[in-house]
Scaffold this motif. Sequence first.
Motif, PDB file in Angstrom:
ATOM      1  N   ARG A  32       0.836  -1.208   0.000  1.00  0.00           N
ATOM      2  CA  ARG A  32       0.000   0.000   0.000  1.00  0.00           C
ATOM      3  C   ARG A  32       0.864   1.247   0.000  1.00  0.00           C
ATOM      4  NH1 ARG A  32      -3.121  -2.527   4.804  1.00  0.00           N
ATOM      5  NH2 ARG A  32      -1.016  -2.201   5.479  1.00  0.00           N
ATOM      6  N   THR A  33       2.022   1.165   0.627  1.00  0.00           N
ATOM      7  CA  THR A  33       2.946   2.301   0.653  1.00  0.00           C
ATOM      8  C   THR A  33       4.235   1.884  -0.034  1.00  0.00           C
ATOM      9  OG1 THR A  33       3.915   1.649   2.760  1.00  0.00           O
ATOM     10  CG2 THR A  33       2.012   3.138   2.839  1.00  0.00           C
ATOM     11  N   ARG A  34       4.963   2.851  -0.478  1.00  0.00           N
ATOM     12  CA  ARG A  34       6.231   2.584  -1.157  1.00  0.00           C
ATOM     13  C   ARG A  34       7.381   2.806  -0.182  1.00  0.00           C
ATOM     14  NH1 ARG A  34       5.854  -0.048  -6.002  1.00  0.00           N
ATOM     15  NH2 ARG A  34       4.083   0.756  -7.123  1.00  0.00           N
ATOM     16  N   GLN A  35       7.382   2.046   0.887  1.00  0.00           N
ATOM     17  CA  GLN A  35       8.420   2.142   1.889  1.00  0.00           C
ATOM     18  C   GLN A  35       9.067   0.790   2.053  1.00  0.00           C
ATOM     19  OE1 GLN A  35       5.983   4.034   5.129  1.00  0.00           O
ATOM     20  NE2 GLN A  35       8.054   4.495   5.817  1.00  0.00           N
ATOM     21  N   ALA A  36      10.336   0.812   2.390  1.00  0.00           N
ATOM     22  CA  ALA A  36      11.024  -0.435   2.692  1.00  0.00           C
ATOM     23  C   ALA A  36      12.045  -0.157   3.777  1.00  0.00           C
ATOM     24  CB  ALA A  36      11.709  -0.988   1.466  1.00  0.00           C
ATOM     25  N   VAL A  37      12.341  -1.191   4.503  1.00  0.00           N
ATOM     26  CA  VAL A  37      13.352  -1.088   5.553  1.00  0.00           C
ATOM     27  C   VAL A  37      14.338  -2.227   5.335  1.00  0.00           C
ATOM     28  CG1 VAL A  37      13.775  -1.195   8.033  1.00  0.00           C
ATOM     29  CG2 VAL A  37      11.712  -0.065   7.180  1.00  0.00           C
ATOM     30  N   LEU A  38      15.604  -1.860   5.215  1.00  0.00           N
ATOM     31  CA  LEU A  38      16.659  -2.862   5.138  1.00  0.00           C
ATOM     32  C   LEU A  38      17.183  -3.100   6.545  1.00  0.00           C
ATOM     33  CD1 LEU A  38      18.818  -1.713   2.086  1.00  0.00           C
ATOM     34  CD2 LEU A  38      17.244  -3.636   2.193  1.00  0.00           C
ATOM     35  N   VAL A  39      17.510  -4.320   6.833  1.00  0.00           N
ATOM     36  CA  VAL A  39      18.110  -4.629   8.126  1.00  0.00           C
ATOM     37  C   VAL A  39      19.549  -5.043   7.860  1.00  0.00           C
ATOM     38  CG1 VAL A  39      17.995  -6.073  10.178  1.00  0.00           C
ATOM     39  CG2 VAL A  39      15.879  -5.352   9.038  1.00  0.00           C
ATOM     40  N   VAL A  40      20.474  -4.245   8.372  1.00  0.00           N
ATOM     41  CA  VAL A  40      21.892  -4.493   8.184  1.00  0.00           C
ATOM     42  C   VAL A  40      22.530  -4.656   9.550  1.00  0.00           C
ATOM     43  CG1 VAL A  40      24.051  -3.621   7.194  1.00  0.00           C
ATOM     44  CG2 VAL A  40      21.868  -3.077   6.093  1.00  0.00           C
ATOM     45  N   VAL A  45      17.307   0.379   8.363  1.00  0.00           N
ATOM     46  CA  VAL A  45      17.569   1.556   7.541  1.00  0.00           C
ATOM     47  C   VAL A  45      16.402   1.723   6.589  1.00  0.00           C
ATOM     48  CG1 VAL A  45      19.142   2.615   5.872  1.00  0.00           C
ATOM     49  CG2 VAL A  45      20.045   1.091   7.651  1.00  0.00           C
ATOM     50  N   GLU A  46      15.727   2.880   6.657  1.00  0.00           N
ATOM     51  CA  GLU A  46      14.604   3.139   5.751  1.00  0.00           C
ATOM     52  C   GLU A  46      15.144   3.471   4.368  1.00  0.00           C
ATOM     53  OE1 GLU A  46      10.918   6.226   5.409  1.00  0.00           O
ATOM     54  OE2 GLU A  46      11.420   5.467   7.401  1.00  0.00           O
ATOM     55  N   VAL A  47      14.536   2.873   3.347  1.00  0.00           N
ATOM     56  CA  VAL A  47      14.968   3.054   1.965  1.00  0.00           C
ATOM     57  C   VAL A  47      13.937   3.915   1.246  1.00  0.00           C
ATOM     58  CG1 VAL A  47      15.566   1.880  -0.172  1.00  0.00           C
ATOM     59  CG2 VAL A  47      16.060   0.794   2.021  1.00  0.00           C
ATOM     60  N   PRO A  48      14.363   5.043   0.658  1.00  0.00           N
ATOM     61  CA  PRO A  48      13.415   5.907  -0.068  1.00  0.00           C
ATOM     62  C   PRO A  48      12.857   5.220  -1.313  1.00  0.00           C
ATOM     63  CG  PRO A  48      15.609   6.916   0.066  1.00  0.00           C
ATOM     64  CD  PRO A  48      15.710   5.567   0.675  1.00  0.00           C
ATOM     65  N   GLU A  49      11.678   5.661  -1.737  1.00  0.00           N
ATOM     66  CA  GLU A  49      10.998   5.055  -2.881  1.00  0.00           C
ATOM     67  C   GLU A  49      11.853   5.103  -4.151  1.00  0.00           C
ATOM     68  OE1 GLU A  49       7.031   5.357  -5.668  1.00  0.00           O
ATOM     69  OE2 GLU A  49       7.172   6.641  -3.909  1.00  0.00           O
ATOM     70  N   ALA A  50      12.524   6.222  -4.389  1.00  0.00           N
ATOM     71  CA  ALA A  50      13.338   6.337  -5.611  1.00  0.00           C
ATOM     72  C   ALA A  50      14.417   5.263  -5.643  1.00  0.00           C
ATOM     73  CB  ALA A  50      13.968   7.728  -5.689  1.00  0.00           C
ATOM     74  N   LEU A  51      15.030   5.005  -4.516  1.00  0.00           N
ATOM     75  CA  LEU A  51      16.065   3.975  -4.463  1.00  0.00           C
ATOM     76  C   LEU A  51      15.459   2.583  -4.651  1.00  0.00           C
ATOM     77  CD1 LEU A  51      19.031   3.400  -4.120  1.00  0.00           C
ATOM     78  CD2 LEU A  51      18.710   3.410  -1.656  1.00  0.00           C
ATOM     79  N   LEU A  52      14.261   2.383  -4.135  1.00  0.00           N
ATOM     80  CA  LEU A  52      13.564   1.113  -4.350  1.00  0.00           C
ATOM     81  C   LEU A  52      13.295   0.875  -5.832  1.00  0.00           C
ATOM     82  CD1 LEU A  52      10.906   0.934  -1.500  1.00  0.00           C
ATOM     83  CD2 LEU A  52      12.862  -0.562  -1.839  1.00  0.00           C
ATOM     84  N   GLN A  53      12.881   1.930  -6.522  1.00  0.00           N
ATOM     85  CA  GLN A  53      12.607   1.802  -7.955  1.00  0.00           C
ATOM     86  C   GLN A  53      13.872   1.441  -8.730  1.00  0.00           C
ATOM     87  OE1 GLN A  53       9.660   1.670  -9.350  1.00  0.00           O
ATOM     88  NE2 GLN A  53       8.694   2.043  -7.385  1.00  0.00           N
ATOM     89  N   VAL A  54      14.981   2.078  -8.370  1.00  0.00           N
ATOM     90  CA  VAL A  54      16.249   1.770  -9.027  1.00  0.00           C
ATOM     91  C   VAL A  54      16.643   0.327  -8.734  1.00  0.00           C
ATOM     92  CG1 VAL A  54      18.732   2.277  -9.016  1.00  0.00           C
ATOM     93  CG2 VAL A  54      17.075   4.145  -9.052  1.00  0.00           C
ATOM     94  N   LEU A  55      16.502  -0.067  -7.493  1.00  0.00           N
ATOM     95  CA  LEU A  55      16.837  -1.435  -7.099  1.00  0.00           C
ATOM     96  C   LEU A  55      15.972  -2.446  -7.852  1.00  0.00           C
ATOM     97  CD1 LEU A  55      18.328  -3.462  -5.292  1.00  0.00           C
ATOM     98  CD2 LEU A  55      16.563  -3.072  -3.563  1.00  0.00           C
ATOM     99  N   LEU A  56      14.669  -2.194  -7.905  1.00  0.00           N
ATOM    100  CA  LEU A  56      13.762  -3.107  -8.589  1.00  0.00           C
ATOM    101  C   LEU A  56      14.113  -3.215 -10.073  1.00  0.00           C
ATOM    102  CD1 LEU A  56      11.315  -4.973  -8.415  1.00  0.00           C
ATOM    103  CD2 LEU A  56       9.873  -2.991  -8.866  1.00  0.00           C
ATOM    104  N   HIS A  57      14.384  -2.085 -10.702  1.00  0.00           N
ATOM    105  CA  HIS A  57      14.745  -2.092 -12.123  1.00  0.00           C
ATOM    106  C   HIS A  57      16.035  -2.883 -12.341  1.00  0.00           C
ATOM    107  CE1 HIS A  57      14.949  -0.765 -16.260  1.00  0.00           C
ATOM    108  NE2 HIS A  57      16.203  -0.411 -16.045  1.00  0.00           N
ATOM    109  N   ALA A  58      17.028  -2.636 -11.513  1.00  0.00           N
ATOM    110  CA  ALA A  58      18.304  -3.350 -11.653  1.00  0.00           C
ATOM    111  C   ALA A  58      18.131  -4.847 -11.458  1.00  0.00           C
ATOM    112  CB  ALA A  58      19.323  -2.801 -10.655  1.00  0.00           C
TER     113      ALA A  58
END
Length: 153
Positions: A32-40, A45-58
């Motif tokens: 429902r939201t375009r948020q993600a959290v990475l656990v390192v 660490v909260e990941v911004p939507e733009a970075l998620l889009q780049v990650l998904l595309h890659a």
Amino acid sequence: MSAVESLYELERPDEVTRQASSRLEHAMTGARTRQAVLVVDGEEVEVPEALLQVLLHAVHQQAAGRRVRVVAPDADEELTPNQAAEYLGISRPLLVKLLDDGTIPARNLPGSRHRRISVAALESYLDHKVARRARLSAAMNDIAEADLYDQQD
């Protein structure tokens, strides 16, 4: 990973990458939201939507077996002629010709014949090449639409 910090190229995908791609896509399309959290190392660490889009595309491109390259085109790093030829996907002799005729600028190392080419210069060359192809394609389309092309058998 490349020795140059402004360039990172992913290897061919393995099964783990393909599964990650599928899981990431499923999670993002169902969210429902375009948020993600990475656990390192236990730290979130909260990941911004733009970075998620780049990650998904890659991940999609890599999972499809395509080469994925992340580039910092304005970086200060310089490449050797061998690295620059690989970066452009051309032969070293062709790169040397482009350097010799000034199409791609390079600098000579002090007291040496060895040259270095900036990533920014390579990106500028690629941009120019893409723009030239677009102009040529448009011109060819104009000729075809004006019925000026005479096909002879």
